[in-house]
Design a protein around this motif. Structure first.
Motif, short mmCIF file in Angstrom:
data_model
loop_
_atom_site.label_atom_id
_atom_site.label_comp_id
_atom_site.label_asym_id
_atom_site.label_seq_id
_atom_site.Cartn_x
_atom_site.Cartn_y
_atom_site.Cartn_z
N PRO A 25 0.84 -1.05 -0.17
CA PRO A 25 0.13 -0.19 0.03
C PRO A 25 0.86 1.33 0.05
N ASP A 26 0.06 2.50 -0.48
CA ASP A 26 0.89 3.65 -0.47
C ASP A 26 0.87 4.25 0.92
N ILE A 27 2.04 3.86 1.62
CA ILE A 27 2.12 4.34 2.85
C ILE A 27 3.47 4.80 3.27
N GLY A 28 4.38 5.12 1.97
CA GLY A 28 5.63 5.52 2.39
C GLY A 28 6.89 4.46 1.93
N PHE A 29 6.50 3.26 1.20
CA PHE A 29 7.38 2.32 1.04
C PHE A 29 8.32 2.80 -0.32
#
Length: 279
Positions: free
Chosen positions: A42-46
């Motif tokens: 998911p788009d959470i800072g990876f």
């Protein structure tokens, strides 16, 4: 600067970009889509910035004539990193970047749980990026959700040298009008995502609202998920027998025809066009 609202289609890999480029002149390099396709997360800072820069470089080589607006999230936390990434992207031919005011752990702009940087901290980062770029378009984005804070930040961003303003996750037509009013003559960008917080609005409606750019972050990604699910379920249901290849369906030839457009030697060359005109 053109009339109406310019649409930019969200792409998540080279194949989705190949399809989008057949129909639109501009692409949005979506952080949501890139995190999903490149990392399966998911788009959470990876996202690591070298991965994003390498992707944009491949896009520019394959699509030399398309606008490429790139989501760089929070500039990968540190202002110095943000400036370094902006310089790299400008060197390889990106058209613009979006820099948000979230703090980690970050979230997609259309989900709950977002946290924002103190305004002065974000403005410092934004000013550094603006001083670093030469011609690159910079979109200043706020993820504020409080009604008063949204308008306060939108005005503060419009007072900078940022080229375009984005309030992500805006929830109503009336809020678009309010933001349009407080940012003066700065161009306004609107982000639509299926299942997100914002209303479904057509390009003519956005033009009437004074919106200059519309990004569509995930239509390719979500369509791919749905189509792949149908294909795999059908293959399982039919005991491994492929569906019949019919007119209008995609097979080897149709896929190769799409991809061969991306080979560099097939692109129009400026020097060749000049030679032809002189002849």
């Amino acid at each position: 600067m053109s009339d109406g609202t310019t649409p930019l289609i969200g792409v998540f890999d080279m194949f989705s970009a190949s399809v989008a480029a057949r129909h639109f002149n501009g692409m949005f390099v979506s952080g949501f889509g890139f995190a999903a396709s490149y990392y399966g997360l998911p788009d959470i800072g990876f996202i690591a910035w070298p991965d994003m820069v390498a992707f944009v470089q491949r896009l520019r080589l394959a699509f030399p004539g398309r606008h490429l607006l790139v989501d760089i999230d929070d500039g990968y936390v540190d202002p110095e990193v943000a400036c370094h990434v902006v310089e790299q992207l400008e060197m390889i031919g990106a058209s613009g970047v979006i820099l948000e005011d979230q703090q980690r752990p970050r979230r997609c702009g259309h989900v709950d749980g977002k946290r924002i940087l103190p305004l002065d901290d974000y403005l410092t980062k934004l000013e550094m990026v603006l001083e670093t770029r030469t011609d690159l378009v910079v979109v200043a984005r706020t993820d504020a959700t409080d009604e008063e804070e949204i308008l306060l930040r939108a005005k503060a961003l419009a007072d900078t040298d940022a080229d375009v303003i984005l309030v992500d996750g805006v929830r109503s037509i009336e809020r678009i009008r309010q933001v349009r009013e407080v940012i003066g003559d700065k161009p306004l960008l609107f982000n639509q995502i299926a299942g997100g917080k914002s209303p479904r609005v057509s390009l003519p409606e956005l033009s009437d609202l004074g919106v200059k750019v519309a990004i569509y972050s995930t239509p390719c990604l979500f369509a791919a998920q749905s189509a792949m699910e149908d294909a795999v379920v059908g293959l399982k249901r039919d005991d491994g027998r492929l569906p019949e290849h019919t007119e209008g369906s995609v097979g080897v030839k149709e896929s190769l025809d799409l991809l061969e457009r991306n080979i560099s030697r097939n692109h129009p060359k400026k020097g060749r066009a000049l030679t032809d005109s002189l002849a």
